[in-house]
Design a protein around this motif. Structure first.
Motif, PDB file in Angstrom:
ATOM      1  N   ALA A  76       0.876  -1.176   0.000  1.00  0.00           N
ATOM      2  CA  ALA A  76       0.000   0.000   0.000  1.00  0.00           C
ATOM      3  C   ALA A  76       0.907   1.217   0.000  1.00  0.00           C
ATOM      4  O   ALA A  76       1.741   1.376   0.906  1.00  0.00           O
ATOM      5  CB  ALA A  76      -0.909   0.003   1.225  1.00  0.00           C
ATOM      6  N   THR A  77       0.782   2.043  -1.043  1.00  0.00           N
ATOM      7  CA  THR A  77       1.736   3.137  -1.220  1.00  0.00           C
ATOM      8  C   THR A  77       1.026   4.441  -1.560  1.00  0.00           C
ATOM      9  O   THR A  77      -0.094   4.465  -2.063  1.00  0.00           O
ATOM     10  CB  THR A  77       2.728   2.819  -2.359  1.00  0.00           C
ATOM     11  N   LEU A  78       1.767   5.498  -1.289  1.00  0.00           N
ATOM     12  CA  LEU A  78       1.366   6.839  -1.718  1.00  0.00           C
ATOM     13  C   LEU A  78       2.402   7.315  -2.713  1.00  0.00           C
ATOM     14  O   LEU A  78       3.612   7.253  -2.436  1.00  0.00           O
ATOM     15  CB  LEU A  78       1.300   7.791  -0.519  1.00  0.00           C
ATOM     16  N   GLY A  79       1.963   7.759  -3.881  1.00  0.00           N
ATOM     17  CA  GLY A  79       2.900   8.134  -4.921  1.00  0.00           C
ATOM     18  C   GLY A  79       2.577   9.479  -5.534  1.00  0.00           C
ATOM     19  O   GLY A  79       1.481  10.016  -5.385  1.00  0.00           O
ATOM     20  N   VAL A  80       3.561  10.014  -6.239  1.00  0.00           N
ATOM     21  CA  VAL A  80       3.387  11.256  -6.963  1.00  0.00           C
ATOM     22  C   VAL A  80       4.027  11.084  -8.338  1.00  0.00           C
ATOM     23  O   VAL A  80       5.035  10.391  -8.482  1.00  0.00           O
ATOM     24  CB  VAL A  80       4.027  12.441  -6.197  1.00  0.00           C
ATOM     25  N   LEU A  81       3.420  11.679  -9.365  1.00  0.00           N
ATOM     26  CA  LEU A  81       3.959  11.557 -10.715  1.00  0.00           C
ATOM     27  C   LEU A  81       3.961  12.912 -11.397  1.00  0.00           C
ATOM     28  O   LEU A  81       3.198  13.817 -11.041  1.00  0.00           O
ATOM     29  CB  LEU A  81       3.165  10.536 -11.527  1.00  0.00           C
ATOM     30  N   TYR A  82       4.856  13.003 -12.387  1.00  0.00           N
ATOM     31  CA  TYR A  82       4.983  14.227 -13.174  1.00  0.00           C
ATOM     32  C   TYR A  82       4.769  13.887 -14.631  1.00  0.00           C
ATOM     33  O   TYR A  82       5.370  12.941 -15.154  1.00  0.00           O
ATOM     34  CB  TYR A  82       6.364  14.856 -12.971  1.00  0.00           C
ATOM     35  N   LYS A  83       3.920  14.672 -15.306  1.00  0.00           N
ATOM     36  CA  LYS A  83       3.573  14.406 -16.702  1.00  0.00           C
ATOM     37  C   LYS A  83       4.363  15.338 -17.619  1.00  0.00           C
ATOM     38  O   LYS A  83       4.350  16.549 -17.449  1.00  0.00           O
ATOM     39  CB  LYS A  83       2.071  14.624 -16.914  1.00  0.00           C
ATOM     40  N   PHE A  84       5.044  14.733 -18.574  1.00  0.00           N
ATOM     41  CA  PHE A  84       5.784  15.511 -19.562  1.00  0.00           C
ATOM     42  C   PHE A  84       4.869  15.789 -20.750  1.00  0.00           C
ATOM     43  O   PHE A  84       4.164  14.912 -21.229  1.00  0.00           O
ATOM     44  CB  PHE A  84       7.027  14.750 -20.025  1.00  0.00           C
ATOM     45  N   GLY A  85       4.955  17.009 -21.235  1.00  0.00           N
ATOM     46  CA  GLY A  85       4.135  17.365 -22.390  1.00  0.00           C
ATOM     47  C   GLY A  85       2.784  17.904 -22.005  1.00  0.00           C
ATOM     48  O   GLY A  85       2.129  18.564 -22.800  1.00  0.00           O
ATOM     49  N   ALA A  86       2.333  17.632 -20.776  1.00  0.00           N
ATOM     50  CA  ALA A  86       1.044  18.173 -20.338  1.00  0.00           C
ATOM     51  C   ALA A  86       1.213  19.655 -20.042  1.00  0.00           C
ATOM     52  O   ALA A  86       2.283  20.125 -19.672  1.00  0.00           O
ATOM     53  CB  ALA A  86       0.545  17.438 -19.094  1.00  0.00           C
ATOM     54  N   SER A  87       0.182  20.368 -20.186  1.00  0.00           N
ATOM     55  CA  SER A  87       0.226  21.803 -19.926  1.00  0.00           C
ATOM     56  C   SER A  87      -1.112  22.248 -19.391  1.00  0.00           C
ATOM     57  O   SER A  87      -2.105  21.546 -19.487  1.00  0.00           O
ATOM     58  CB  SER A  87       0.570  22.581 -21.201  1.00  0.00           C
ATOM     59  N   GLU A  88      -1.101  23.387 -18.796  1.00  0.00           N
ATOM     60  CA  GLU A  88      -2.364  23.928 -18.311  1.00  0.00           C
ATOM     61  C   GLU A  88      -3.276  24.231 -19.486  1.00  0.00           C
ATOM     62  O   GLU A  88      -2.818  24.551 -20.574  1.00  0.00           O
ATOM     63  CB  GLU A  88      -2.102  25.208 -17.509  1.00  0.00           C
ATOM     64  N   PRO A  89      -4.565  24.070 -19.279  1.00  0.00           N
ATOM     65  CA  PRO A  89      -5.491  24.362 -20.379  1.00  0.00           C
ATOM     66  C   PRO A  89      -5.257  25.763 -20.926  1.00  0.00           C
ATOM     67  O   PRO A  89      -5.064  26.717 -20.177  1.00  0.00           O
ATOM     68  CB  PRO A  89      -6.876  24.237 -19.719  1.00  0.00           C
ATOM     69  N   ALA A  90      -5.226  25.835 -22.233  1.00  0.00           N
ATOM     70  CA  ALA A  90      -5.014  27.137 -22.858  1.00  0.00           C
ATOM     71  C   ALA A  90      -6.164  28.073 -22.499  1.00  0.00           C
ATOM     72  O   ALA A  90      -7.322  27.678 -22.484  1.00  0.00           O
ATOM     73  CB  ALA A  90      -4.913  26.985 -24.367  1.00  0.00           C
ATOM     74  N   VAL A  91      -5.771  29.262 -22.169  1.00  0.00           N
ATOM     75  CA  VAL A  91      -6.787  30.268 -21.862  1.00  0.00           C
ATOM     76  C   VAL A  91      -7.275  30.845 -23.185  1.00  0.00           C
ATOM     77  O   VAL A  91      -6.516  31.508 -23.907  1.00  0.00           O
ATOM     78  CB  VAL A  91      -6.213  31.378 -20.966  1.00  0.00           C
ATOM     79  N   VAL A  92      -8.479  30.526 -23.493  1.00  0.00           N
ATOM     80  CA  VAL A  92      -9.047  30.991 -24.756  1.00  0.00           C
ATOM     81  C   VAL A  92      -9.617  32.379 -24.554  1.00  0.00           C
ATOM     82  O   VAL A  92     -10.486  32.588 -23.701  1.00  0.00           O
ATOM     83  CB  VAL A  92     -10.133  30.027 -25.265  1.00  0.00           C
ATOM     84  N   ALA A  93      -9.073  33.280 -25.288  1.00  0.00           N
ATOM     85  CA  ALA A  93      -9.565  34.652 -25.169  1.00  0.00           C
ATOM     86  C   ALA A  93     -11.009  34.712 -25.640  1.00  0.00           C
ATOM     87  O   ALA A  93     -11.373  34.087 -26.633  1.00  0.00           O
ATOM     88  CB  ALA A  93      -8.705  35.599 -26.002  1.00  0.00           C
TER      89      ALA A  93
END
Length: 316
Positions: free
Chosen positions: A162-179
């Motif tokens: 039983a574990t607690l983990g954290v991951l980092y996503k490459f290539g992901a970005s915050e949703p583009a703010v659409v003007a």
């Protein structure tokens, strides 16, 4: 520990590839235990240890990915293992159901290649977890994992963690703010002008003597009046019939009304709505010219046209 270093190096190499935009890497820690390793007759049995792991994965879709991992289940003292380390390489597809934008649950079903003491063994992998994604590039996992068949000598055990983990996503970005789309330019207010009160007369040529029938000469005047009223639908028209004083007053009153109505009917035939037209007669009650001469009496026989003041919009 060498294999652990290799796993970390491999994850770093994978994450450094710019084309692999859907890759992620992560680490986890928790507790592990070996089910069925200790029995009631086992002495000094310790089937629990700290667990540490690293993993790298690739998401093909929001709901499907493939994950490679290395798990260090720690050192265990159980039959045939004397404070020896158990570890495993794992490979499994990952199935995810997204509850909402933040929370998801997932399951992994695959295989593992385990190091148990000085021996190696193949095993099956099963895992289930809850994943929180507070940021497009970062996620946190709470996971339960089992290696169903760890064999060494006559030992048959399950490696659970039983574990607690954290991951980092490459290539992901915050949703583009659409003007937001630019607000449409307000339509310019149309220019409004006022047409002043206008009057005109249709004279004695409009009707034959003692008749309410329109002459041919009157048609052109009525065409012009109808064209004006059609151009300005905001306008209305009042038609007032007049006569001279020749003849009986009652007769002159009726004749003046008939003549006003004749002009009104002609306008309706040319497309002017009847509710825009008011027709009446005043007979000989409103004489404008001297009745002592034939010319004066002739001028008193007419239909007065009144267009009250109105506002209209200027077309571009």
């Amino acid at each position: 520990m060498k294999k652990l270093a290799v796993a970390i190096s491999a994850a770093v190499v994978l994450s450094a590839q710019p084309a692999l935009a859907d890759f992620y890497v992560g680490a986890k820690a928790g507790k592990s235990w070996l089910d069925r390793a200790c029995t009631s007759s086992t002495v000094n049995c310790d089937d629990e240890a700290n667990h540490f792991g690293v993993f790298a994965g690739y998401d093909f879709f929001d709901y499907l990915g493939l994950e490679l991992g290395y798990d260090d289940l720690g050192k265990h003292t159980v039959p045939y293992l004397d404070d020896e380390r158990v570890s495993a390489w794992t490979l499994a597809p990952k199935f995810t159901y997204h509850i909402n934008d933040l929370w998801g649950v997932y399951a992994k079903l695959g295989g593992a290649y385990a190091d148990i003491g000085s021996e190696n063994d193949w095993s099956y992998l099963g895992a289930a977890g809850l994943e929180l994604t507070p940021h497009p590039k970062v996620a946190v996992r709470l996971e339960y994992q089992t290696l169903t068949d760890l064999s060494f000598e006559t030992l048959r055990a399950e490696g659970n963690s039983a574990t607690l983990g954290v991951l980092y996503k490459f290539g992901a970005s915050e949703p583009a703010v659409v003007a937001p789309p630019p607000e449409p330019m307000p339509e310019p207010e149309p220019e409004v002008k006022t047409m002043k009160h206008q009057t005109a007369k249709m004279g004695e040529e409009t009707f034959a003597l003692n008749s309410a029938e329109l002459t041919e000469a009157a048609q052109a005047d009525i065409d012009k009046l109808a064209a004006f009223l059609n151009k300005y639908p905001q306008s209305n028209v009042e038609l007032i019939g007049h006569t001279d004083s020749s003849g009986a007053a009652d007769y002159n009153q009726q004749l003046s009304e008939k003549r006003a109505n004749a002009v009104a009917d002609a306008l309706v035939e040319r497309g002017i709505a009847s509710e825009r037209i008011t027709a009446s007669g005043v007979g000989e009650s409103d004489l404008e010219y001297d009745e002592s001469t034939p010319e004066g009496r002739k001028k008193n026989r007419f239909v007065e046209i009144i267009v009250p003041e109105f506002e209209y919009q200027v077309e571009e």
